[in-house]
Design a protein around this motif. Sequence first.
Motif, PDB file in Angstrom:
ATOM      1  N   ALA A  20      -7.499 -21.160 -48.231  1.00  9.97           N
ATOM      2  CA  ALA A  20      -6.897 -20.135 -47.372  1.00  9.97           C
ATOM      3  C   ALA A  20      -7.779 -18.894 -47.299  1.00  9.97           C
ATOM      4  CB  ALA A  20      -5.502 -19.774 -47.883  1.00  9.97           C
ATOM      5  N   VAL A  21      -8.327 -18.457 -48.430  1.00  7.01           N
ATOM      6  CA  VAL A  21      -9.215 -17.291 -48.422  1.00  7.01           C
ATOM      7  C   VAL A  21     -10.481 -17.599 -47.633  1.00  7.01           C
ATOM      8  CG1 VAL A  21     -10.714 -15.857 -49.877  1.00  7.01           C
ATOM      9  CG2 VAL A  21      -8.323 -16.186 -50.497  1.00  7.01           C
ATOM     10  N   ALA A  22     -11.053 -18.776 -47.845  1.00  2.00           N
ATOM     11  CA  ALA A  22     -12.266 -19.142 -47.108  1.00  2.00           C
ATOM     12  C   ALA A  22     -12.002 -19.185 -45.607  1.00  2.00           C
ATOM     13  CB  ALA A  22     -12.788 -20.499 -47.601  1.00  2.00           C
ATOM     14  N   CYS A  23     -10.867 -19.745 -45.214  1.00  2.00           N
ATOM     15  CA  CYS A  23     -10.523 -19.795 -43.783  1.00  2.00           C
ATOM     16  C   CYS A  23     -10.355 -18.393 -43.213  1.00  2.00           C
ATOM     17  CB  CYS A  23      -9.243 -20.597 -43.559  1.00  2.00           C
ATOM     18  SG  CYS A  23      -9.483 -22.379 -43.692  1.00  2.00           S
ATOM     19  N   LEU A  24      -9.604 -17.551 -43.900  1.00  2.00           N
ATOM     20  CA  LEU A  24      -9.415 -16.176 -43.413  1.00  2.00           C
ATOM     21  C   LEU A  24     -10.750 -15.458 -43.266  1.00  2.00           C
ATOM     22  CD1 LEU A  24      -6.353 -14.531 -45.209  1.00  2.00           C
ATOM     23  CD2 LEU A  24      -6.705 -14.780 -42.750  1.00  2.00           C
ATOM     24  N   ALA A  25     -11.607 -15.595 -44.271  1.00  2.00           N
ATOM     25  CA  ALA A  25     -12.902 -14.903 -44.241  1.00  2.00           C
ATOM     26  C   ALA A  25     -13.765 -15.400 -43.089  1.00  2.00           C
ATOM     27  CB  ALA A  25     -13.622 -15.088 -45.571  1.00  2.00           C
ATOM     28  N   GLU A  26     -13.718 -16.700 -42.805  1.00  3.48           N
ATOM     29  CA  GLU A  26     -14.581 -17.283 -41.778  1.00  3.48           C
ATOM     30  C   GLU A  26     -13.964 -17.273 -40.385  1.00  3.48           C
ATOM     31  OE1 GLU A  26     -15.638 -21.247 -43.026  1.00  3.48           O
ATOM     32  OE2 GLU A  26     -15.992 -20.534 -45.073  1.00  3.48           O
ATOM     33  N   LEU A  27     -12.658 -17.525 -40.306  1.00  7.28           N
ATOM     34  CA  LEU A  27     -12.021 -17.758 -39.013  1.00  7.28           C
ATOM     35  C   LEU A  27     -11.062 -16.658 -38.579  1.00  7.28           C
ATOM     36  CD1 LEU A  27     -11.103 -21.505 -39.709  1.00  7.28           C
ATOM     37  CD2 LEU A  27     -13.134 -20.626 -38.522  1.00  7.28           C
ATOM     38  N   GLY A  28     -10.751 -15.726 -39.460  1.00  4.62           N
ATOM     39  CA  GLY A  28      -9.785 -14.689 -39.140  1.00  4.62           C
ATOM     40  C   GLY A  28      -8.363 -15.229 -39.144  1.00  4.62           C
ATOM     41  N   TRP A  29      -7.417 -14.357 -38.859  1.00  4.65           N
ATOM     42  CA  TRP A  29      -5.997 -14.729 -38.887  1.00  4.65           C
ATOM     43  C   TRP A  29      -5.663 -15.774 -37.829  1.00  4.65           C
ATOM     44  CZ3 TRP A  29      -1.902 -14.581 -41.869  1.00  4.65           C
ATOM     45  CH2 TRP A  29      -0.630 -14.740 -41.314  1.00  4.65           C
ATOM     46  N   SER A  30      -6.120 -15.557 -36.606  1.00  3.61           N
ATOM     47  CA  SER A  30      -5.725 -16.468 -35.534  1.00  3.61           C
ATOM     48  C   SER A  30      -6.298 -17.870 -35.730  1.00  3.61           C
ATOM     49  CB  SER A  30      -6.126 -15.905 -34.169  1.00  3.61           C
ATOM     50  OG  SER A  30      -7.524 -15.765 -34.096  1.00  3.61           O
ATOM     51  N   GLY A  31      -7.471 -17.994 -36.331  1.00  2.00           N
ATOM     52  CA  GLY A  31      -8.070 -19.299 -36.544  1.00  2.00           C
ATOM     53  C   GLY A  31      -7.637 -19.991 -37.827  1.00  2.00           C
ATOM     54  N   SER A  32      -6.951 -19.253 -38.676  1.00  2.00           N
ATOM     55  CA  SER A  32      -6.549 -19.799 -39.977  1.00  2.00           C
ATOM     56  C   SER A  32      -5.112 -20.299 -39.934  1.00  2.00           C
ATOM     57  CB  SER A  32      -6.700 -18.727 -41.066  1.00  2.00           C
ATOM     58  OG  SER A  32      -8.038 -18.351 -41.188  1.00  2.00           O
ATOM     59  N   THR A  33      -4.946 -21.453 -39.367  1.00  2.00           N
ATOM     60  CA  THR A  33      -3.613 -22.041 -39.288  1.00  2.00           C
ATOM     61  C   THR A  33      -3.320 -22.817 -40.570  1.00  2.00           C
ATOM     62  OG1 THR A  33      -4.411 -24.094 -38.320  1.00  2.00           O
ATOM     63  CG2 THR A  33      -3.837 -22.292 -36.778  1.00  2.00           C
ATOM     64  N   PRO A  96     -16.374 -12.337 -49.632  1.00  2.00           N
ATOM     65  CA  PRO A  96     -15.422 -13.045 -48.778  1.00  2.00           C
ATOM     66  C   PRO A  96     -13.955 -12.682 -49.021  1.00  2.00           C
ATOM     67  CG  PRO A  96     -16.523 -14.564 -50.285  1.00  2.00           C
ATOM     68  CD  PRO A  96     -17.180 -13.240 -50.441  1.00  2.00           C
ATOM     69  N   VAL A  97     -13.598 -12.305 -50.230  1.00  2.00           N
ATOM     70  CA  VAL A  97     -12.194 -11.947 -50.482  1.00  2.00           C
ATOM     71  C   VAL A  97     -11.837 -10.673 -49.723  1.00  2.00           C
ATOM     72  CG1 VAL A  97     -10.479 -11.285 -52.218  1.00  2.00           C
ATOM     73  CG2 VAL A  97     -12.086 -13.126 -52.692  1.00  2.00           C
ATOM     74  N   PHE A  98     -12.746  -9.699 -49.719  1.00  2.00           N
ATOM     75  CA  PHE A  98     -12.491  -8.474 -48.958  1.00  2.00           C
ATOM     76  C   PHE A  98     -12.405  -8.797 -47.469  1.00  2.00           C
ATOM     77  CE2 PHE A  98     -13.958  -4.771 -46.531  1.00  2.00           C
ATOM     78  CZ  PHE A  98     -12.955  -3.878 -46.876  1.00  2.00           C
ATOM     79  N   ARG A  99     -13.304  -9.646 -46.997  1.00  2.00           N
ATOM     80  CA  ARG A  99     -13.286 -10.037 -45.586  1.00  2.00           C
ATOM     81  C   ARG A  99     -11.950 -10.707 -45.241  1.00  2.00           C
ATOM     82  NH1 ARG A  99     -17.439 -11.364 -41.614  1.00  2.00           N
ATOM     83  NH2 ARG A  99     -18.907 -10.611 -43.147  1.00  2.00           N
ATOM     84  N   ALA A 100     -11.482 -11.599 -46.118  1.00  2.00           N
ATOM     85  CA  ALA A 100     -10.192 -12.273 -45.906  1.00  2.00           C
ATOM     86  C   ALA A 100      -9.054 -11.251 -45.919  1.00  2.00           C
ATOM     87  CB  ALA A 100      -9.967 -13.334 -46.977  1.00  2.00           C
ATOM     88  N   ALA A 101      -9.083 -10.342 -46.891  1.00  2.00           N
ATOM     89  CA  ALA A 101      -8.031  -9.321 -46.983  1.00  2.00           C
ATOM     90  C   ALA A 101      -8.024  -8.448 -45.740  1.00  2.00           C
ATOM     91  CB  ALA A 101      -8.223  -8.471 -48.239  1.00  2.00           C
ATOM     92  N   LEU A 102      -9.187  -8.118 -45.246  1.00  2.00           N
ATOM     93  CA  LEU A 102      -9.278  -7.298 -44.038  1.00  2.00           C
ATOM     94  C   LEU A 102      -8.618  -7.995 -42.851  1.00  2.00           C
ATOM     95  CD1 LEU A 102     -10.295  -4.706 -42.740  1.00  2.00           C
ATOM     96  CD2 LEU A 102     -12.460  -5.865 -42.324  1.00  2.00           C
ATOM     97  N   HIS A 103      -8.872  -9.276 -42.682  1.00  2.00           N
ATOM     98  CA  HIS A 103      -8.224 -10.029 -41.600  1.00  2.00           C
ATOM     99  C   HIS A 103      -6.704 -10.025 -41.777  1.00  2.00           C
ATOM    100  CE1 HIS A 103     -11.659 -11.480 -39.386  1.00  2.00           C
ATOM    101  NE2 HIS A 103     -12.237 -11.884 -40.507  1.00  2.00           N
ATOM    102  N   LEU A 104      -6.276 -10.118 -43.021  1.00  2.00           N
ATOM    103  CA  LEU A 104      -4.841 -10.092 -43.308  1.00  2.00           C
ATOM    104  C   LEU A 104      -4.252  -8.726 -42.965  1.00  2.00           C
ATOM    105  CD1 LEU A 104      -2.907 -12.219 -44.481  1.00  2.00           C
ATOM    106  CD2 LEU A 104      -3.277 -11.181 -46.726  1.00  2.00           C
ATOM    107  N   TRP A 105      -4.958  -7.649 -43.315  1.00  2.00           N
ATOM    108  CA  TRP A 105      -4.477  -6.292 -43.010  1.00  2.00           C
ATOM    109  C   TRP A 105      -4.359  -6.084 -41.508  1.00  2.00           C
ATOM    110  CZ3 TRP A 105      -8.732  -3.743 -46.431  1.00  2.00           C
ATOM    111  CH2 TRP A 105      -8.434  -3.948 -47.775  1.00  2.00           C
ATOM    112  N   VAL A 106      -5.377  -6.516 -40.779  1.00  2.00           N
ATOM    113  CA  VAL A 106      -5.356  -6.349 -39.324  1.00  2.00           C
ATOM    114  C   VAL A 106      -4.193  -7.139 -38.724  1.00  2.00           C
ATOM    115  CG1 VAL A 106      -6.610  -6.793 -37.179  1.00  2.00           C
ATOM    116  CG2 VAL A 106      -7.810  -5.779 -39.134  1.00  2.00           C
ATOM    117  N   ALA A 107      -4.005  -8.369 -39.179  1.00  2.00           N
ATOM    118  CA  ALA A 107      -2.894  -9.184 -38.674  1.00  2.00           C
ATOM    119  C   ALA A 107      -1.553  -8.518 -38.977  1.00  2.00           C
ATOM    120  CB  ALA A 107      -2.937 -10.582 -39.285  1.00  2.00           C
ATOM    121  N   ALA A 108      -1.459  -7.864 -40.118  1.00  2.00           N
ATOM    122  CA  ALA A 108      -0.198  -7.221 -40.505  1.00  2.00           C
ATOM    123  C   ALA A 108       0.191  -6.082 -39.564  1.00  2.00           C
ATOM    124  CB  ALA A 108      -0.289  -6.701 -41.936  1.00  2.00           C
ATOM    125  N   THR A 109      -0.751  -5.559 -38.814  1.00  2.00           N
ATOM    126  CA  THR A 109      -0.421  -4.476 -37.882  1.00  2.00           C
ATOM    127  C   THR A 109       0.402  -4.968 -36.704  1.00  2.00           C
ATOM    128  OG1 THR A 109      -2.470  -4.683 -36.589  1.00  2.00           O
ATOM    129  CG2 THR A 109      -2.502  -3.167 -38.483  1.00  2.00           C
TER     130      THR A 109
END
Length: 192
Positions: A20-33, A96-109
């Motif tokens: 899940a972290v790898a997907c978020l970091a690479e694909l962002g929220w929308s691509g990480s199904t 990558p964990v920060f990158r994944a967290a960032l995608h999660l933060w943006v999605a949370a908006t």
Amino acid sequence: MTDHRLARGAATRRRLLDAAVACLAELGWSGSTVSVVAERAGVSRGALQHHYPTREDLFTSAVEHVAERQSAAVRSLAGADVACVVRAIVDLYTGPVFRAALHLWVAATTEPRLRPRVVQLEARIGREAHRMAVELLGADESVPGVREVVQGLLDMARGLGLASLLTPDAGRRERVVERWAGIVGGALGGAG
């Protein structure tokens, strides 16, 4: 439940969280199904949902789990010099964990079900990062200005993480880290 089944379940959860972290970091929220994560982890979608019933459960658990694992690794630097600690903290925010967290933060908006969970998670991770930095640096926050120096270090590391998303520049980052290590060491009176 047998020890074997417990161990297998724990191994499955770890694979899911790492995927899940790898997907978020690479694909962002929308691509990480959920399906993409299940496939990457090598499990069925049903097995994933057995462990994490919702997408929000999966991704917030994943970022929290991997962040905790990284924090434990950084904590092993107890007794290291200031430059080593500063470098390790910056590495937390540029990986990558920060990158994944960032995608999660943006999605949370824009995701109302995700937002309260991410706000709570970010507050907990932020407090832990500050506490860890204080411990590793041997910082005495009763001294005026020391708390702000530690928080400035964390803010600088986060800023380098954001900057590296668009323009990775390891040389510039290394120069900034060296300078900040000197600033932090001087402000703490050589502590750490």
